[in-house]
Design an enzyme around this catalytic site. Sequence first.
Site, PDB file in Angstrom:
ATOM      1  N   THR A  27       0.656  -1.233   0.031  1.00 22.91           N
ATOM      2  CA  THR A  27       0.131  -0.003  -0.032  1.00 22.91           C
ATOM      3  C   THR A  27       0.900   1.123   0.028  1.00 22.91           C
ATOM      4  O   THR A  27       0.741   2.287  -0.734  1.00 22.91           O
ATOM      5  CB  THR A  27      -0.891  -0.025   1.220  1.00 22.91           C
ATOM      6  OG1 THR A  27      -1.465  -1.212   1.233  1.00 22.91           O
ATOM      7  CG2 THR A  27      -2.118   0.923   1.051  1.00 22.91           C
TER       8      THR A  27
ATOM      9  N   LYS B   2       1.555  -3.734  12.932  1.00 19.44           N
ATOM     10  CA  LYS B   2       2.322  -3.621  11.653  1.00 19.44           C
ATOM     11  C   LYS B   2       3.522  -4.754  11.614  1.00 19.44           C
ATOM     12  O   LYS B   2       3.750  -5.177  12.694  1.00 19.44           O
ATOM     13  CB  LYS B   2       3.041  -2.088  11.818  1.00 19.44           C
ATOM     14  CG  LYS B   2       2.004  -1.116  11.430  1.00 19.44           C
ATOM     15  CD  LYS B   2       2.469   0.290  11.143  1.00 19.44           C
ATOM     16  CE  LYS B   2       3.769   0.477  10.072  1.00 19.44           C
ATOM     17  NZ  LYS B   2       3.565  -0.063   8.976  1.00 19.44           N
ATOM     18  N   GLY B   3       4.284  -4.779  10.529  1.00 18.66           N
ATOM     19  CA  GLY B   3       5.666  -5.527  10.510  1.00 18.66           C
ATOM     20  C   GLY B   3       5.379  -6.886   9.683  1.00 18.66           C
ATOM     21  O   GLY B   3       6.407  -7.604   9.704  1.00 18.66           O
TER      22      GLY B   3
ATOM     23  N   GLU C  34      10.086   1.473  10.844  1.00 18.10           N
ATOM     24  CA  GLU C  34       8.804   1.942  10.912  1.00 18.10           C
ATOM     25  C   GLU C  34       8.349   2.628  11.969  1.00 18.10           C
ATOM     26  O   GLU C  34       7.825   3.934  12.228  1.00 18.10           O
ATOM     27  CB  GLU C  34       7.586   0.886  10.622  1.00 18.10           C
ATOM     28  CG  GLU C  34       7.754   0.658   8.965  1.00 18.10           C
ATOM     29  CD  GLU C  34       6.849  -0.603   8.653  1.00 18.10           C
ATOM     30  OE1 GLU C  34       6.505  -0.721   7.294  1.00 18.10           O
ATOM     31  OE2 GLU C  34       6.555  -1.265   9.469  1.00 18.10           O
TER      32      GLU C  34
HETATM   33  C1  5RP Z   1       5.643  -3.788   6.735  1.00 22.41           C
HETATM   34  C2  5RP Z   1       4.380  -3.312   7.163  1.00 22.41           C
HETATM   35  C3  5RP Z   1       3.353  -2.914   6.389  1.00 22.41           C
HETATM   36  O1  5RP Z   1       2.973  -1.537   6.357  1.00 22.41           O
HETATM   37  C4  5RP Z   1       2.277  -3.829   6.444  1.00 22.41           C
HETATM   38  O2  5RP Z   1       2.684  -5.199   6.274  1.00 22.41           O
HETATM   39  C5  5RP Z   1       1.137  -3.622   5.517  1.00 22.41           C
HETATM   40  O3  5RP Z   1       1.557  -4.147   3.885  1.00 22.41           O
HETATM   41  P1  5RP Z   1       0.520  -4.068   2.710  1.00 22.41           P
HETATM   42  O4  5RP Z   1       0.425  -2.749   2.409  1.00 22.41           O
HETATM   43  O5  5RP Z   1       1.485  -4.950   1.739  1.00 22.41           O
HETATM   44  O6  5RP Z   1      -0.744  -4.966   3.134  1.00 22.41           O
HETATM   45  O7  5RP Z   1       4.174  -2.953   8.446  1.00 22.41           O
HETATM   46  O8  5RP Z   1       6.564  -4.127   7.960  1.00 22.41           O
END
Ligand code: 5RP
Length: 231
Positions: free
Chosen positions: A32, A97-98, A106
Amino acid sequence: MDQTEIEKQAAADHAVQRIQDGMLLGLGSGSTSAYAIRRIGERVRQGLNVRGIPTSRHSEELAEAVGIPLTSFDEETRIDLTIDGADELTPQLQLIKGGGGAMLREKIVATASDRLVIIADSRKLVPALGKFQLPIEVLPFACPVVARWLRDLGGKPQLRSDADGKPVMTDQQNLVLDCDFGIIETPEELAAQLDRIPGLIAHGLFLRLASCAIVGRGTEILTIEREMERA
Ligand code: 5RP
């Protein structure tokens, strides 16, 4: 493009509209955030004057490829606005997150930011955190003992590995434990317990950090604003 991708892109586009000329930006990680980075790159090519601090090597490479000027904490220690994704978010703006393993950088970037805008598709919005296993970055030396302490807290940690079964390493060359705590009824309490574990470098509970969430839902955009700005 499927509905989820349309929602991600719509959320990213809305967030990018909040960027003003001259801002220092935190550039999030994940798919995203990648939509947001590409859109910022387009605006830079149209004349927008911003600089960015990326939260992962992958986002750094993408930002460079789309022409966003980059800087680092060596030059600036206060970020105006960070746009980042999430794996789960509640209406109270509590986050996990993560999923991409970038939670340490982050969290540093989010904490150094005046505003953190979370962008997500509608699948991410949940009434309570915990269906998504909590990502935890761990110093390799300490991994077995941190796993034991996580089990003592009621978690079920699992070492993150790639398709070949090799442990995934973060940008900092640490390991990731994905820890199932079930539905997390008291995230503040769990975060405080995790913060006390030596060798646990970062966890994916982001509490009181997001200023706002922009969620793509069908053809609509749902915006959740924090009532009070954090200090
Ligand atoms: C990475 C994150 C990302 O923001 C989270 O995994 C969301 O990813 P995506 O937008 O691909 O669903 O925290 O460490």
